[in-house]
Write a protein that holds these residues in place. Sequence first.
Motif, mmCIF file in Angstrom:
data_model
loop_
_atom_site.group_PDB
_atom_site.id
_atom_site.type_symbol
_atom_site.label_atom_id
_atom_site.label_comp_id
_atom_site.label_asym_id
_atom_site.label_seq_id
_atom_site.Cartn_x
_atom_site.Cartn_y
_atom_site.Cartn_z
ATOM 1 N N LYS A 29 20.976 71.371 40.867
ATOM 2 C CA LYS A 29 21.843 72.334 41.561
ATOM 3 C C LYS A 29 21.602 72.359 43.062
ATOM 4 O O LYS A 29 20.460 72.497 43.518
ATOM 5 N N GLY A 30 22.652 72.171 43.817
ATOM 6 C CA GLY A 30 22.557 72.221 45.270
ATOM 7 C C GLY A 30 21.980 70.982 45.905
ATOM 8 O O GLY A 30 21.942 70.854 47.130
ATOM 9 N N THR A 55 27.270 70.894 42.358
ATOM 10 C CA THR A 55 27.668 72.301 42.221
ATOM 11 C C THR A 55 27.528 72.673 40.745
ATOM 12 O O THR A 55 27.128 71.838 39.924
#
Length: 482
Positions: A29-30, A55
Amino acid sequence: MNKQLLSAILLTFSIAGFSQQSSKAFSAKGKEVKIYTTAENTKLRLSETGTAVFTASKQPLETEPSIFVNPKKQFQTFMGIGGAITDASAEVYAKLPKDQQKELIDAYYSQQKGIGYSLIRTTIHSSDFSSSSYTYVAENDKELKTFNIDHDRKFRIPLIKEALKTADKQTQLYASPWSPPAFMKDSKSMLKGGKLAPDSYQSWANYYVKFIQAYEKEGLPIWGVTVQNEPMATQSWESCIFTAEEERDFLKKYLGPTLEKNGLGAKKIVIWDHNRDLMVYRANVIYADPEASKYAWGMGFHWYETWNGGKPMFDNVKLVNESFPDKKLMFTEGCIEAFDAAKYQLWANAERYGNNMINDFNNGTVAWTDWNILLDEKGGPNHVKNFCFAPIHGDLTTGKLIFTPSYYYIGHFSKYIRPEAKRIATSASRSQLQSTSFLNKDGKMVTVVMNQSDGELKYNLIVDDAETVLTIPAHAMQTLVY
């Protein structure tokens, strides 16, 4: 012990265990993913072709090709990828100009300038990829009093030393015999099969010891040996037949105990070292015998079972892995056969590597070794004219190296997946896409994706609860690092 002290100890272990689990949890994530691509009909060769950001993931549609990576499911520990330094490779290398020699060493063994090989296979005396047949002893010297490796000091040992100077410190060197000396065989020939004569079993086991000791005296640590290259093939070149039962007995009564007796018990012994077609039978026979099995680190295998027109038998690799999970699997040899200079840049050759490597790793293989690292512009030298391709050729008429697509496809794995990485569960929703993933010790995830189709494909990369959308060209390989 009082209750307060016991509670404190339990709390400490609980926190330590939680920390250990937390440190192993991987999330995309990210994160940014770096994309490296090699593609047909382009100039892209292990080229950085962009970045993307993960994302939150969502349910993919049936119409959306996807790669699924589950970091919570980890499998075998990766050992390395490499190639064989044969007499042929070393002889061609010695004839190249100094600048091309350096380019070759960097191309294979530098992780920064090249593809970071971390495995080296070599031969115990001659193979077909030698200019002639030879051994390390005089004829009929069963006591091995004349044993010496002077032959290898001319070309092969200097090249191995150069490779190890540049390679990762974790690089392992292992060796395989193609045939015992002629006087040890029932056929009295190193060529065209034949068997190890019963009265030579101990002498041949001693030969491995002498080889290991001689190489280590040269400063070349030997990680291990295979028992016999292609033990069920009667070849026009150096070859020797061992049935499963014969290999089992040689291993448990001679080779294993002899290495142990000489302080070499820590050396790894790899059985089979032949094609996937018969590997299940060999594993069943040898591993069923506890006295033989205790000496076997694992099984080596090749990819030439397609000689009869069939397809690669990856399910046999999977079955051996499932049946004997305590034993390791190592791909010990593969190359593109039947050299033809018109096919240097044939893309199907590279895709054969990609297909085999992805499937072998996904079926439990820990290490993958290509055949010759270098051959000349004729696909040799080879003393029986069994000319083949290598990922890199040295054209001795021009003094220049020729890089084939296979080199770059192998590099998509070897450059980015490092020793001690853990394989991670990975699958694709389209048969046109093949993929495997490994989590390196530095915390970086590496996902390799191959597109064998004629069209560009847009696909989702879904890693647990994170996703990003990427595009892979037609007939391309991508490595995604995140």
